[in-house]
Design an enzyme around this catalytic site. Structure first.
Site, PDB file in Angstrom:
ATOM      1  N   ASP A 141      12.607 -35.640  -2.668  1.00  0.00           N
ATOM      2  CA  ASP A 141      11.834 -35.131  -3.796  1.00  0.00           C
ATOM      3  C   ASP A 141      11.489 -36.325  -4.693  1.00  0.00           C
ATOM      4  O   ASP A 141      10.518 -37.025  -4.439  1.00  0.00           O
ATOM      5  CB  ASP A 141      12.662 -34.060  -4.506  1.00  0.00           C
ATOM      6  N   ARG A 199      20.203 -21.097   2.968  1.00  0.00           N
ATOM      7  CA  ARG A 199      20.312 -22.246   3.868  1.00  0.00           C
ATOM      8  C   ARG A 199      20.155 -21.858   5.333  1.00  0.00           C
ATOM      9  O   ARG A 199      19.784 -22.674   6.167  1.00  0.00           O
ATOM     10  CB  ARG A 199      21.677 -22.936   3.703  1.00  0.00           C
ATOM     11  N   GLY A 204      22.639 -29.970   2.675  1.00  0.00           N
ATOM     12  CA  GLY A 204      21.282 -29.686   3.129  1.00  0.00           C
ATOM     13  C   GLY A 204      20.931 -30.128   4.533  1.00  0.00           C
ATOM     14  O   GLY A 204      20.143 -29.477   5.205  1.00  0.00           O
ATOM     15  N   VAL A 246      11.295 -25.498  -2.286  1.00  0.00           N
ATOM     16  CA  VAL A 246      11.373 -24.811  -0.998  1.00  0.00           C
ATOM     17  C   VAL A 246      12.813 -24.484  -0.624  1.00  0.00           C
ATOM     18  O   VAL A 246      13.758 -25.108  -1.111  1.00  0.00           O
ATOM     19  CB  VAL A 246      10.718 -25.643   0.129  1.00  0.00           C
TER      20      VAL A 246
END
Ligand code: IMP
Ligand code: MG
Length: 177
Positions: A102, A164, A43, A152
């Site tokens: 998160d 991505r 990520g 998201v």
């Protein structure tokens, strides 16, 4: 189930502005130190690349890869290290670069793990933080944006490995077909 790119929460322009601002602070804060950026794959790869280009210091990179989700959209709290650091971090000024916080469980686990390796300092830079749902208390020194607790995609963030490459952050829209 169908899925598509929903509302854009943060535009490409807003992301790049924020990164310049964060990089300026990092450049000032680490001017006389030995900065090592540790990116959390996959990520954080976009943030790592854009952020590093804006930090005006001689820095080094390392990467870790962890898995916390599988392909579901809810956190499991179970963190698996898929790729460990290549280098020793003892005595180094480590800045951990994450895409999104998160529940905070992944970051919490990583920070504990990295602390056992005795870095001189350890701070966090995260592009996004979901409002008010962190299960673990975490101090994020360099934070980009607070977002509502929705799933998201984009700017490094995936859903089942897709999306991505979007240059912005958008809501994942899921519906019945
Ligand atoms: P946490 O352990 O619940 O904080 O989740 C951390 C990891 O889950 C992040 O580093 C992301 O890789 C992934 N993640 C959490 N929320 C989202 C999201 O909204 N979209 C995509 N990935 C997410
Ligand atoms: Mg991540």
């Amino acid at each position: 189930m169908s899925e598509e790119i929903g509302k854009i929460l943060i535009t490409e322009h807003e992301i790049q502005d924020k990164i310049r601002e964060l990089a300026k602070r990092i450049t000032e804060d680490y001017s006389d130190r030995d900065l090592l950026l540790v990116g959390v794959l996959k990520g954080a790869f976009m943030l790592m690349s854009d952020l590093a280009r804006e930090i005006k210091l001689p820095l080094e990179f390392d990467f870790m890869a962890v898995s916390s989700y599988g392909s579901a959209t809810r956190t499991s709290g179970v963190v698996r290290i898929l790729k460990d650091l290549d280098y020793e971090i003892s005595g180094r000024d480590v800045l951990l670069v994450e895409d999104i916080i998160d529940s905070g469980l992944t970051l919490n686990y990583l920070l504990k793990y990295l602390r056992t390796r005795k870095p001189a300092s350890l701070e966090v830079c995260a592009l996004l933080r979901k409002e008010g749902i962190q299960k673990a208390q975490i101090d994020i020194k360099y934070e980009g944006f607070e977002i509502p607790p929705v799933y998201v995609i984009g700017y490094g963030l995936d859903h089942a490995q897709r999306y991505r490459n979007l240059p912005y952050v958008a809501v994942l829209e899921e519906g019945e077909e």
